[in-house]
Write an enzyme that holds these catalytic residues in place. Structure first.
Site, PDB file in Angstrom:
ATOM      1  N   HIS A 526       0.814  -1.221   0.000  1.00  0.00           N
ATOM      2  CA  HIS A 526       0.000   0.000   0.000  1.00  0.00           C
ATOM      3  C   HIS A 526       0.851   1.275   0.000  1.00  0.00           C
ATOM      4  O   HIS A 526       0.311   2.381  -0.139  1.00  0.00           O
ATOM      5  CB  HIS A 526      -0.963   0.003   1.200  1.00  0.00           C
ATOM      6  CG  HIS A 526      -0.317   0.321   2.508  1.00  0.00           C
ATOM      7  ND1 HIS A 526      -0.167  -0.619   3.505  1.00  0.00           N
ATOM      8  CD2 HIS A 526       0.213   1.467   3.007  1.00  0.00           C
ATOM      9  CE1 HIS A 526       0.419  -0.057   4.551  1.00  0.00           C
ATOM     10  NE2 HIS A 526       0.665   1.217   4.263  1.00  0.00           N
ATOM     11  N   ASP A 576      -0.911  -7.496   1.643  1.00  0.00           N
ATOM     12  CA  ASP A 576      -0.285  -6.171   1.559  1.00  0.00           C
ATOM     13  C   ASP A 576       1.244  -6.284   1.677  1.00  0.00           C
ATOM     14  O   ASP A 576       1.855  -5.835   2.643  1.00  0.00           O
ATOM     15  CB  ASP A 576      -0.853  -5.287   2.677  1.00  0.00           C
ATOM     16  CG  ASP A 576      -0.344  -3.859   2.619  1.00  0.00           C
ATOM     17  OD1 ASP A 576       0.191  -3.466   1.573  1.00  0.00           O
ATOM     18  OD2 ASP A 576      -0.482  -3.146   3.638  1.00  0.00           O
ATOM     19  N   SER A 699       4.669   1.887   8.317  1.00  0.00           N
ATOM     20  CA  SER A 699       4.134   0.908   7.365  1.00  0.00           C
ATOM     21  C   SER A 699       5.240   0.261   6.548  1.00  0.00           C
ATOM     22  O   SER A 699       6.180   0.922   6.113  1.00  0.00           O
ATOM     23  CB  SER A 699       3.158   1.587   6.406  1.00  0.00           C
ATOM     24  OG  SER A 699       1.873   1.611   6.944  1.00  0.00           O
TER      25      SER A 699
END
Length: 764
Positions: A526, A576, A699
């Site tokens: 992402h 992801d 992330s």
């Protein structure tokens, strides 16, 4: 993470005995006599002092570049007075003072000249050597006087090659007697009064053209080996022993094999750890020694080496805690546990210093019953590592036991096969009270190797083990770090990568990633969009500002953030994960190293599991059905910080996953498995402990399990329920439903294996 569900953007046989000076630092202004001697009038001009052994001795301390004159230490005598301040030529001095350190001049230099000539040399002074015609220079042509009073470089020697053995040289500060270098000729070395000879006083020309023993040097009492010097010399000699074992097992001593040797069941290495628990060491130094040994055991095991251990502590009498004959003696975890359970007080009632008895305990473990040698006895290599001040006060001279061990192992008896490679005795002297003559007598003497070391204190000794272990040949091993207190953020998290994506008119997005091979960084899918161009993606590793060039970004084929919009789920983070392929190969160093991936041969070795271990067995080891301690790495105020969390993989797993309904956009999801698929790991919440949460910039970073001194990535940080880092600052008070979700790497292994098939990771 954000309230709008925006995604988040860390061998061989050793005998180790320790006898130290029991140092207590005592500032001059606060000093109180703890013994029977007064502290009045003992000050040193230009320096300070500290008390040792509960006030029964003291050490003078001078600034860097200076040494205490005329002595470094004094002892409290039974008469209640301190030992006299006497120079090397027995002259009495009224007051101690700090004097500038000088390096000694060459007393003799054969077959050549040196310049400039001076009675002594100051720190940073240089001298140069050159040879007469017909002679060739070996060693260092130019040498510099160092702050510890030693010359840089190697002994300069002018030789014409006429002897059977080469000229052994005259180390600066020594005098040599003997100038014939025929077979069986000998030379002897001497030091000036007040200096102590380290190494071999007598060396003999042997068959093959080598000299017996090791090069000597003359040491003053204030001289210490630096941690770097000790680590380099010890590791160099240690590697020679390991390579020898490797060659006997049928392997070539290749560079990558030096630290990856797994010994066969018959065992060709034993490690004997012998700790002194006498009064002279002190509780603090005993604990420090244990810490060094634990680190040594862990690191040796982390290289895949599985020697058998013996563990002995001693004072007046020795106590054997682990015998090399025990079934678990090659189990590093078990040996470490036994070591950690030892207390300094175990020898409190009998607190003399009987080094001879301790070495006899080692001899008993080396020997065999009924004087009948077992099969293969002559293939076992023995290394003794003895940490001592050399001040044994009972039991007799321990050198006699070293002689008995040499006799037992048939070392030095056959001129054609002396078997010297099968015994190494390393001696570490710790602290200012070291008896340099005694420790030198115990140490092995081998050509081009150093076996005796003197370090200033326990802190320096710990430095030695850090520097000794993390040598360049281990850089390719996954999940290893340099945990030294002097290490930078990237020494401690060498896999961590920072990722930045710039989008015209839309700003930029920051993520993290992990180096998994020389060409790939693993991160979250992402972090990118299909419209991102390679030139807009910046990756940096090792703390360097220079960005790496990107060849391409590889997404998991099942990742589709918009995959469930029609079902009312605005963002869907299943699968992801992404791999960033670099254009140029990474050059591993201490600040750039790969993390371990599940179901690889590297992780099998890291976890010390059998070579036949399956992927499922690794999963059971790393992700058992319970709360699992893990960590991630976050950047706070430009510093990388490890955050400890617990993966809820047991009875708390369901409640952890159900809290996903509190995330913006998921409040109307009836079946939470629609957003939390089996590919997610869950952390956060307040049970069993209050977990820290990830922030936007975290992330793509790794979720890590730290086990057996190695770091294995089990997940990729994906998304969170609550944005706990609003306004660029992490909130201290967060709700109990603040959870984070990470892609479980065990669930995406087929894709990882396919994309990384050329990276030599050895997927199972």
């Amino acid at each position: 993470m954000g309230s709008n569900l925006s995604p988040q953007l860390c061998l061989m046989p050793f005998i180790l005995g320790l006898l130290s000076g029991g140092v207590t630092t005592t500032p001059l202004s606060l000093a109180r006599s703890q013994g029977s001697c007064s502290l009045e009038g003992i000050e040193i001009k230009g320096g300070s002092f500290r008390l040792l052994q509960d006030g029964q001795a003291l050490e003078y301390v001078c600034p860097s570049g200076f040494y205490p004159y005329p002595v470094q230490t004094r002892t409290c005598r039974s008469t209640g007075s301190w030992s006299t301040l006497q120079t090397q030529d027995q002259k009495t001095v009224k007051k101690a003072e700090c004097r500038a350190i000088h390096c000694p001049r060459p007393h003799d230099f054969e077959n050549g000249e040196y310049w400039p000539r001076s009675p002594y040399y100051n720190v940073s002074d240089e001298i140069s050597f050159h040879c007469y015609d017909g002679y060739t220079l070996r060693g260092s042509a130019n040498r510099t006087c160092q702050v510890n009073g030693r010359w840089s470089g190697q002994t300069a020697i002018c030789d014409n090659g006429a002897g059977y053995c080469s000229n052994p040289g005259i180390p600066i500060g020594t005098r040599k007697v003997g100038s014939q270098y025929r077979l069986e000729d000998s030379v002897t070395y001497h030091c000036s009064r007040g200096l102590t000879l380290r190494g071999s006083q007598r060396r003999t020309c042997q068959e093959g053209g080598s000299w017996s023993g090791t090069e000597p040097s003359c040491q003053d009492s204030f001289m210490y080996d630096t941690p770097q010097e000790v680590a380099e010399a010890f590791l160099s000699s240690l590697t020679e022993t390991i390579e020898g074992v490797d060659a006997e097992d049928g392997h070539g001593p290749g560079e990558q094999q030096k630290r990856k040797i797994v010994l066969d069941p018959s065992g060709s290495m034993n490690i004997y750890l012998v700790l002194d628990g006498s009064d002279s060491i002190g509780a603090g130094n005993f604990t420090g020694a244990k810490k060094c040994l634990v680190n040594l055991i862990e690191k040796v095991a982390s290289y895949g080496v599985k020697p058998r251990y013996g563990l002995v502590t001693y004072a007046t009498y020795p106590k054997i805690w682990v015998k090399v004959s025990e079934p678990d003696s090659s189990n590093a975890d078990w040996v470490t546990k036994q070591l950690n359970e030892i207390n300094y007080e175990d020898h409190k009632l009998k607190s003399g210093t009987n080094t001879k008895k301790a070495l006899q305990a080692v001899y008993s473990m080396m020997s065999w019953p009924d004087d009948i040698p077992p099969e293969g006895w002559n293939r076992t290599r023995h290394v003794i590592i003895l940490m001592t001040d050399g001040l044994h006060n009972m039991g007799g001279d321990p050198i006699t036991v070293i002689d008995e061990i040499r006799d037992l192992l048939y070392i030095g008896k056959d001129r054609k096969n002396p078997r010297e490679d099968y015994l190494d005795v390393y001696v570490f002297g710790v602290g200012p009270l070291v008896n340099q003559v005694n420790i030198n007598a115990l140490a092995s003497k081998k050509d081009n190797e150093q076996h005796v070391f003197k370090v200033k204190d326990m802190e320096n000794l710990e430095d030695v083990f850090f520097q000794m272990i993390d040598e360049s040949q281990s850089l390719s091993l996954c999940g290893m770090v340099w945990e030294h207190r002097k290490g930078t953020d990237y020494h401690k998290q060498p896999w961590q990568a920072k990722i930045s994506v710039t989008r015209p008119s839309k700003g930029h997005e920051s993520c993290m990633g992990a180096v998994v091979s020389e060409y790939f960084v693993l991160t979250a899918a992402h972090c990118f969009t299909v419209d991102d161009k390679e030139h807009s993606i910046k990756v940096s590793v090792g703390g360097k500002k220079q960005d790496l060039e990107i060849e391409e970004v590889l997404f998991h084929p099942n990742y589709n953030i918009n995959g469930k919009k029609e079902a009312g789920i605005p963002e869907f983070y299943d699968y992801d994960v992404a791999l960033i392929k670099l254009k140029n190969k990474l050059n591993y160093r201490q600040t750039i190293r790969p993390i371990c991936l599940p179901c690889t041969e590297g992780t099998t070795r890291a976890l010390r599991l059998p070579p036949t271990t399956t992927c499922q067995q690794q999963k059971e080891e790393l992700l058992p059905a319970q709360d699992i301690k893990a960590l991630f790495v976050s950047e706070e105020e430009k510093k990388l910080t490890r955050k400890e969390v617990y993966i809820k993989n047991g009875d708390k797993k369901g409640s952890c996953e159900r809290d996903a309904q509190y995330a913006p956009g998921y409040d109307k999801v009836k079946d939470i498995s629609e957003v939390v698929t089996p590919r997610f790991l869950c952390t956060g919440g307040v049970s069993p402990y209050a977990d820290p949460n990830t922030c936007r910039g975290d992330s793509g970073g790794p979720l890590i399990v730290h086990k057996r001194s190695r770091f294995i990535q089990v997940g990729v940080i994906s998304w969170g329920v609550v944005d706990v880092c609003k306004n660029q600052k992490r909130q201290k008070q967060v709700p109990a439903h603040a959870r984070d979700f990470h892609i479980n790497l065990f669930q995406v292994l087929p894709w990882l294996k396919q994309k990384l098939q050329d990276e030599d990771l050895g997927f199972l």
